[in-house]
Design an enzyme around this catalytic site. Sequence first.
Site, PDB file in Angstrom:
ATOM      1  CG  ASN A 127      -1.953  -1.206   1.220  1.00 15.93           C
ATOM      2  OD1 ASN A 127      -2.883  -1.074   0.390  1.00 15.93           O
ATOM      3  ND2 ASN A 127      -1.609  -2.415   1.883  1.00 15.93           N
ATOM      4  CD  GLU A 128       4.848   1.539  -2.759  1.00 10.98           C
ATOM      5  OE1 GLU A 128       4.863   2.039  -1.707  1.00 10.98           O
ATOM      6  OE2 GLU A 128       5.590   0.572  -3.226  1.00 10.98           O
TER       7      GLU A 128
END
Length: 620
Positions: A158-159
């Site tokens: 989850n950037e």
Amino acid sequence: MSSHYVPNARLRTLVFKTSGDASRHAALIVERLVRENNSAGRPTVLGLATGSTPVGLYRELIRLHKEEGLDLSGVITFNLDEYFPIPPDDPHSYHRWMHETFFNHVNIKKHNIHIPDGTLKKDDAEDYCQRYEMAIRKAGGIDIQVLGIGRTGHIGFNEPGSTRNSRTRLVTLDPVTRRDAAGDFFGEENVPQQAITMGVGTILEARKVVLMAFGEHKAPIVVKAVEQPQTEAISASFLQSHPDATVLLDEAAAGDLTVFRRPWEVTTVDWTPDRIRQAVVWLSLTVKKALLKLSDPDFRDHHLYDLLREHGPAETLGWEVFQDRAKTIQHEPAGKEPQTVLVFSPHPDDDVISMGGTIIRLVEQGHKVHVAYMTSGNIAVFDHDARRFADFVEAFNRIFGIDGKATAEVKERVQKFLDAKGPGQPDTDEVLKIKGLIRETEARAAALACGIPPERLEFMDLRFYRTGTIAKAPIHPEDINDIVKLFERLQPAQIYVAGELSDPHGTHRTCAEAIYEAVRRVRRKGQNFEVWLYRGAWEEWEPHQIEMAVPLSPETVERKKLAIFRHQSQKDKAMFPGGHDKREFWQRAEERNRATAIAYDALGLPEFYAVEAFVRWKDG
Ligand code: F6R
């Protein structure tokens, strides 16, 4: 396992002395729940992560399974993520990694293992991800979710920009994440662009979350996740709203937390000499006033009234710390009498990068300087260099009429292998030998540039490094014996060690631990010598930590740079681990030695061109 809670953090955070202690604590959390559920006949659902961080946890769970009867047959697992696209048998797939690192060594049932599928068709991704979530729900939801944290603050993949409610989905990786993975993939261009990952929302639904982070390189992101308000820019910060999330850190990863950097802002401080020095140096550099110019209001304005009351006034504190820092300056690091000095270099270039100036100084001052290169460093040589040297040797032998046939055969085999070599494929022994030789000859050239003749060099080729891959084996007992023998043979008066805090599974750390163990052994037999720590290629001791500061003239820095240049094969390392810094080694070495000099200058100490910094090793 002693640990302590971090005061004033927005997330429950525990700091352990080492990553091993933290990993054992995480394993204990898992073990307790599994045993409890086993006795109640209930399954345990674990959310699992890959990467360097959870390796110690998996090792400990394997040990508990093999030695202490921990039965994992009732465990159901869901991995956080997988690269996309990637076949499961690819050496870099998380499927393969999980099996090799963990599943193959325990009794979790095959059908209870879930890892996102890196081979699905893109069009099917949405459906597939929904089914993955459904499977989690069907299993009863995740009991414990294990997490690492990326330098972008990602959990799973989850950037930055991922929302709090994001679910399992196909995502595009951040350039920083791809660069960090470049070492594993032998080049950033080989790192997949995408990944399938559980979402932040999916992770937050786990009943318990355990996030681990180890090593100095994680310190800057840890402080943001743990101390700053929640933000989409740092997915891990969303854990602050989870009712049962715990962060487990080693001391290195905790290093930037306020409680360590500026403890006086968040807790009552026991004003030991070390703490006083840290605070006064920090204050001086923060208010940009030399130590002897600090005033009482400077202390009061920066949460340091306690220190002022107990040990002030400012004039006294400034003077004491000034004297203490002045004493660190050492023009004759090994004294006036000629001594034997032994410098340990984990890779063949750490010696000159980190302490080349001091080595030059020691040689000039008449000491017998030996360097022990602990590993071959062959992993870090490009294929094209191996090819060029095979070519060189063949041409050399032809010109000088030496055994042409055998060399031509080697060259052909090497070229054939390299032509067909896939990304990340391990090298043949022959290629590894050539690569090792390239580094060995560079090391000899660099040492000579510092005035050390070849007969004072040791190429130890320690066993733990000889895997031919980035992942290394644990230290071998014979490795430690080799170091002990070296101490006995050379009888040094002083040794220098790369005292790294970062990269808990890295080569520097393993080398340092092997040396410490060897030092303890020879000390028990009565041999004694000074042990100084330098920092490896990536970090530097901070001005308040330094115990020996060796000033370097501009000429010495030039000579040091020339020695670093001898490591030709190490130019352009931007694609290797830690290679996020695009500058070359000689540039970083010069900048960091200059930075220490500038800090000393700012403290009001003498003005030097550059400084190499050392700290004494203290056992335990
Ligand atoms: C791995 C994962 C990632 C890693 C993170 C840290 O499954 O989801 O979020 O936990 O990139 O990686 P390491 O532990 O290698 O520093």
